[in-house]
Write a protein that holds these residues in place. Structure first.
Motif, PDB file in Angstrom:
ATOM      1  N   ASP A 250       0.802  -1.246   0.077  1.00  0.00           N
ATOM      2  CA  ASP A 250       0.039  -0.115  -0.025  1.00  0.00           C
ATOM      3  C   ASP A 250       0.970   1.241  -0.155  1.00  0.00           C
ATOM      4  OD1 ASP A 250      -2.303  -1.409  -0.014  1.00  0.00           O
ATOM      5  OD2 ASP A 250      -2.451  -1.481   2.232  1.00  0.00           O
ATOM      6  N   PHE A 251       0.360   2.122  -0.757  1.00  0.00           N
ATOM      7  CA  PHE A 251       1.160   3.571  -0.487  1.00  0.00           C
ATOM      8  C   PHE A 251       0.271   4.674  -0.999  1.00  0.00           C
ATOM      9  CE2 PHE A 251       1.313   1.573  -5.001  1.00  0.00           C
ATOM     10  CZ  PHE A 251       0.689   2.953  -5.681  1.00  0.00           C
ATOM     11  N   ARG A 252       0.468   5.781  -0.738  1.00  0.00           N
ATOM     12  CA  ARG A 252      -0.369   6.981  -0.983  1.00  0.00           C
ATOM     13  C   ARG A 252       0.369   8.017  -1.664  1.00  0.00           C
ATOM     14  NH1 ARG A 252      -1.651   8.010   4.944  1.00  0.00           N
ATOM     15  NH2 ARG A 252       0.036   9.484   5.665  1.00  0.00           N
ATOM     16  N   LEU A 253      -0.223   8.427  -2.684  1.00  0.00           N
ATOM     17  CA  LEU A 253       0.724   9.569  -3.627  1.00  0.00           C
ATOM     18  C   LEU A 253       0.607  11.039  -2.643  1.00  0.00           C
ATOM     19  CD1 LEU A 253      -0.309   8.456  -7.214  1.00  0.00           C
ATOM     20  CD2 LEU A 253       1.595   8.049  -5.978  1.00  0.00           C
ATOM     21  N   ASN A 254       1.819  11.403  -2.745  1.00  0.00           N
ATOM     22  CA  ASN A 254       1.824  12.802  -2.197  1.00  0.00           C
ATOM     23  C   ASN A 254       2.746  13.747  -2.903  1.00  0.00           C
ATOM     24  OD1 ASN A 254       2.543  15.153  -0.583  1.00  0.00           O
ATOM     25  ND2 ASN A 254       3.164  14.016   1.026  1.00  0.00           N
ATOM     26  N   PRO A 255       1.928  14.365  -3.957  1.00  0.00           N
ATOM     27  CA  PRO A 255       2.588  15.131  -4.974  1.00  0.00           C
ATOM     28  C   PRO A 255       3.598  16.276  -4.452  1.00  0.00           C
ATOM     29  CG  PRO A 255       0.204  15.680  -4.840  1.00  0.00           C
ATOM     30  CD  PRO A 255       0.577  14.433  -4.083  1.00  0.00           C
ATOM     31  N   HIS A 256       3.369  16.388  -3.235  1.00  0.00           N
ATOM     32  CA  HIS A 256       4.257  17.452  -2.398  1.00  0.00           C
ATOM     33  C   HIS A 256       5.272  17.076  -1.790  1.00  0.00           C
ATOM     34  CE1 HIS A 256       0.011  19.962  -1.977  1.00  0.00           C
ATOM     35  NE2 HIS A 256       0.515  19.871  -3.311  1.00  0.00           N
ATOM     36  N   LEU A 257       5.430  15.783  -1.666  1.00  0.00           N
ATOM     37  CA  LEU A 257       6.599  15.171  -1.023  1.00  0.00           C
ATOM     38  C   LEU A 257       7.932  15.663  -1.728  1.00  0.00           C
ATOM     39  CD1 LEU A 257       7.749  13.185   0.975  1.00  0.00           C
ATOM     40  CD2 LEU A 257       7.717  11.622  -0.524  1.00  0.00           C
ATOM     41  N   VAL A 258       8.795  16.286  -0.949  1.00  0.00           N
ATOM     42  CA  VAL A 258       9.863  16.681  -1.399  1.00  0.00           C
ATOM     43  C   VAL A 258      11.364  16.082  -0.431  1.00  0.00           C
ATOM     44  CG1 VAL A 258      11.501  18.531  -2.074  1.00  0.00           C
ATOM     45  CG2 VAL A 258       8.864  18.879  -2.033  1.00  0.00           C
ATOM     46  N   ARG A 259      12.288  15.806  -0.927  1.00  0.00           N
ATOM     47  CA  ARG A 259      13.001  15.044  -0.132  1.00  0.00           C
ATOM     48  C   ARG A 259      14.412  16.124  -0.032  1.00  0.00           C
ATOM     49  NH1 ARG A 259      14.631  11.109   1.621  1.00  0.00           N
ATOM     50  NH2 ARG A 259      13.488  11.803   3.556  1.00  0.00           N
ATOM     51  N   GLY A 260      15.013  16.155   1.256  1.00  0.00           N
ATOM     52  CA  GLY A 260      15.865  17.203   1.185  1.00  0.00           C
ATOM     53  C   GLY A 260      17.133  17.119   0.455  1.00  0.00           C
ATOM     54  N   LEU A 261      17.462  16.180   0.171  1.00  0.00           N
ATOM     55  CA  LEU A 261      18.891  16.256  -0.411  1.00  0.00           C
ATOM     56  C   LEU A 261      18.780  16.525  -1.898  1.00  0.00           C
ATOM     57  CD1 LEU A 261      19.174  15.025   2.331  1.00  0.00           C
ATOM     58  CD2 LEU A 261      20.664  13.219   1.472  1.00  0.00           C
ATOM     59  N   ASP A 262      19.423  17.014  -2.560  1.00  0.00           N
ATOM     60  CA  ASP A 262      19.577  17.742  -3.974  1.00  0.00           C
ATOM     61  C   ASP A 262      19.669  16.283  -4.825  1.00  0.00           C
ATOM     62  OD1 ASP A 262      19.479  20.010  -3.052  1.00  0.00           O
ATOM     63  OD2 ASP A 262      21.476  20.629  -3.953  1.00  0.00           O
ATOM     64  N   TYR A 263      20.355  15.348  -4.401  1.00  0.00           N
ATOM     65  CA  TYR A 263      20.578  14.120  -5.486  1.00  0.00           C
ATOM     66  C   TYR A 263      19.396  13.565  -5.962  1.00  0.00           C
ATOM     67  CZ  TYR A 263      21.692  11.432  -1.395  1.00  0.00           C
ATOM     68  OH  TYR A 263      21.438  10.725  -0.210  1.00  0.00           O
ATOM     69  N   TYR A 264      18.310  13.696  -5.154  1.00  0.00           N
ATOM     70  CA  TYR A 264      17.111  12.728  -5.835  1.00  0.00           C
ATOM     71  C   TYR A 264      16.645  12.863  -6.889  1.00  0.00           C
ATOM     72  CZ  TYR A 264      17.321  10.722  -1.204  1.00  0.00           C
ATOM     73  OH  TYR A 264      17.700  10.292   0.207  1.00  0.00           O
ATOM     74  N   THR A 265      16.490  11.918  -7.659  1.00  0.00           N
ATOM     75  CA  THR A 265      15.676  12.174  -9.025  1.00  0.00           C
ATOM     76  C   THR A 265      14.494  10.957  -9.045  1.00  0.00           C
ATOM     77  OG1 THR A 265      17.383  10.362  -9.904  1.00  0.00           O
ATOM     78  CG2 THR A 265      17.673  12.586 -10.230  1.00  0.00           C
ATOM     79  N   ARG A 266      13.469  11.363  -9.701  1.00  0.00           N
ATOM     80  CA  ARG A 266      12.402  10.291  -9.826  1.00  0.00           C
ATOM     81  C   ARG A 266      12.013  10.022  -8.515  1.00  0.00           C
ATOM     82  NH1 ARG A 266      14.295   6.901 -15.156  1.00  0.00           N
ATOM     83  NH2 ARG A 266      13.874   8.509 -16.717  1.00  0.00           N
ATOM     84  N   THR A 267      11.867   8.788  -8.454  1.00  0.00           N
ATOM     85  CA  THR A 267      11.050   8.189  -7.116  1.00  0.00           C
ATOM     86  C   THR A 267      11.589   8.759  -5.773  1.00  0.00           C
ATOM     87  OG1 THR A 267      11.209   5.964  -8.421  1.00  0.00           O
ATOM     88  CG2 THR A 267      10.172   6.055  -6.101  1.00  0.00           C
ATOM     89  N   ALA A 268      10.788   9.336  -4.900  1.00  0.00           N
ATOM     90  CA  ALA A 268      11.127   9.799  -3.742  1.00  0.00           C
ATOM     91  C   ALA A 268       9.882   9.138  -2.799  1.00  0.00           C
ATOM     92  CB  ALA A 268      11.139  11.050  -3.642  1.00  0.00           C
TER      93      ALA A 268
END
Length: 418
Positions: A250-268
């Motif tokens: 199960d998961f829920r989409l959160n279009p506002h989710l941002v991760r703090g580290l610059d290096y993330y791409t795509r899936t977070a």
RNA sequence: GUGAGUGUGGCGAAGUGGUUAACGCACCGGAUUGUGGUUCCGGCACUCGUGGGUUCGAUUCCCAUCACUCACCCCA
């Protein structure tokens, strides 16, 4: 000051350390099931690695690093997170020579100079997993599921996975521009924090708790990042979701989710428990390996905050009883008993029984209380009469039964009962 | 980094500008003396976070400092 630990550090005392061990065991066991192997990298690295790997403009690099010069005048930094070191080791040891994707996990202390609060120390601990060398969405799904598996094995309840895609080097800059284009004209209506976010990381404005900022986003029609993904990212994200669904995650989409580290791409993604800050989080990082000087290699991973997981676990498991810790407690009643105790204890210990005694010369009554306190299963009473007869009075603390036995019979008896 | 609150024996927690700083828990000893988790009696233990200042005198007033807690920022 001498007897005070540095700010933001903690002593993990007996009674708590058992929980840590349980968590560590769960991490190792589940990682084994998913064919991840442990890697141990240094606690400090060249400062440069984090600056480049984590991102120059992140809070971590800008104001949270424990950086120092060593005696050789090198700038070193206590690791603020685990991925950079793992990636460095991957490159330095040329693990990319492997045909397969490399699946690694780690466990250990991290350091960030922050103002401490609940679940946030300056020395804190993370466990984490990384997969290097594949951008298959199946890997994303597997890594997400892996940590859920760990948390589930530990008995952490009500964990929700929040999922988002933050795009790649193609679509993210476009989105950022779009955000800035729409918001800059009305920037003065944003809160102070968001005004600075606008230039640095406009995505974060979606996270602002200030209602007027949220209203402004709607007013100017600011697009979310997921709505702005390029085709490749869109397809990847869709595939990750179907893979998760196929795995029954199960998961829920959160279009506002941002991760703090610059290096993330795509899936977070993040693992959240209602009422707590996120207890773990991860993301894909397709440019870090190259950033650090290795061959272009996709990667993905997550890290869990050990203190945070344990905090939730403790809150959710009120009233769980402890297991007995000792098989045998030797109560001595006189000098003859005290002198014989060591020999009886060693006999028991050599047979694999956890055994202890009193070293403070306390009364028999106090010794029995001590045996109770540490949840001993049996008490062996040793006094002059027993020593002379070569026997002991063995008492089962749970039933209150007491029998007179030879030492060997007494030790044999320890293996019985609960 | 910003804002707010807190800091008394091992733990919890009263308290006042002034002789020996309550109490509870825990711990130790005892209740015909070699036996536990209940009860009763007795006992041990506090530089009142630290350093200054005001005062005849401060744990109680002021300043600083350290630590913790909460919120923000950010993150695991």
């Amino acid at each position: 000051m001498l007897t005070q630990r540095p700010r933001g550090t903690a002593d993990i005392l007996p009674g708590a350390v058992e929980h840590w061990q349980r968590l560590e065991t769960a991490v190792r066991e589940v990682c084994r099931l998913y064919n991840f192997q442990e890697i141990r990298t240094p606690v400090f690295e060249h400062t440069e690695l984090f600056a480049r790997g984590v991102g120059e403009t992140t809070d971590i690099v800008e104001k949270e690093m424990y950086t120092f010069m060593d005696r050789g005048n090198r700038s070193l930094t206590l690791r603020p997170e685990g991925t950079a070191g793992v990636v460095r080791a991957y490159v330095e040891n040329k693990l990319y020579g492997n045909a397969d994707a490399v699946k690694l996990y780690y466990l250990g202390p991290m350091f960030r100079y922050e103002k401490p609060q609940k679940g946030r120390d300056r020395q804190f601990h993370q466990y984490g997993c990384e997969v290097l060398g594949s951008e298959d969405p199946a890997v994303d799904a597997e890594v997400i599921a892996l940590n859920l598996h760990i948390l589930d094995n530990l008995g952490v309840k009500d964990v929700a996975v929040e999922l988002n895609s933050v795009g790649c080097s193609v679509c993210r800059p476009l989105h950022k521009e779009e955000m800035i284009r729409r918001l800059r004209p009305v920037a003065d209506r944003l809160c102070e924090d968001c005004q600075s976010r606008l230039e640095r990381n406009p995505l974060r404005i979606f996270d602002c708790k200030n209602e007027s900022c949220q209203a402004l986003l709607v007013e100017v029609g600011a697009p979310t990042i997921v709505d702005s993904l390029c085709d490749d990212c869109r397809n990847h994200f869709d595939a990750v979701q179907s893979a998760l669904t196929a795995m029954n995650v199960d998961f829920r989409l959160n279009p506002h989710l941002v991760r703090g580290l610059d290096y993330y791409t795509r899936t977070a993604w993040e693992y959240v428990v209602e009422g707590y800050s996120s207890i773990a989080g991860g993301g894909r990082y397709n440019s870090v390996v190259a950033q650090v000087g290795g061959p272009e290699t996709p990667g993905i991973g997550f890290a869990g905050g050990i203190e945070r997981v344990l905090m939730v676990l403790e809150a959710q498991s009120q009233g769980q009883k402890e297991q007995p810790q000792l098989d045998l407690y030797v109560v001595t009643v006189d000098d003859a008993g005290r002198q014989a105790a060591a020999s009886l204890l060693q006999k028991a210990r050599k047979q694999g029984f956890a055994a202890d005694r009193d070293y403070l010369g306390r009364s028999v009554k106090a010794q029995f209380k001590a045996a109770d306190r540490i949840r001993a299963r049996y008490v062996a009473v040793l006094g002059e009469s027993e020593v002379e007869a070569g026997r002991v009075a063995l008492k089962n603390l749970a039933t209150g039964e007491q029998v007179d036995l030879t030492w060997d019979d007494a030790i044999h008896q320890l293996s019985k009962g609960v």
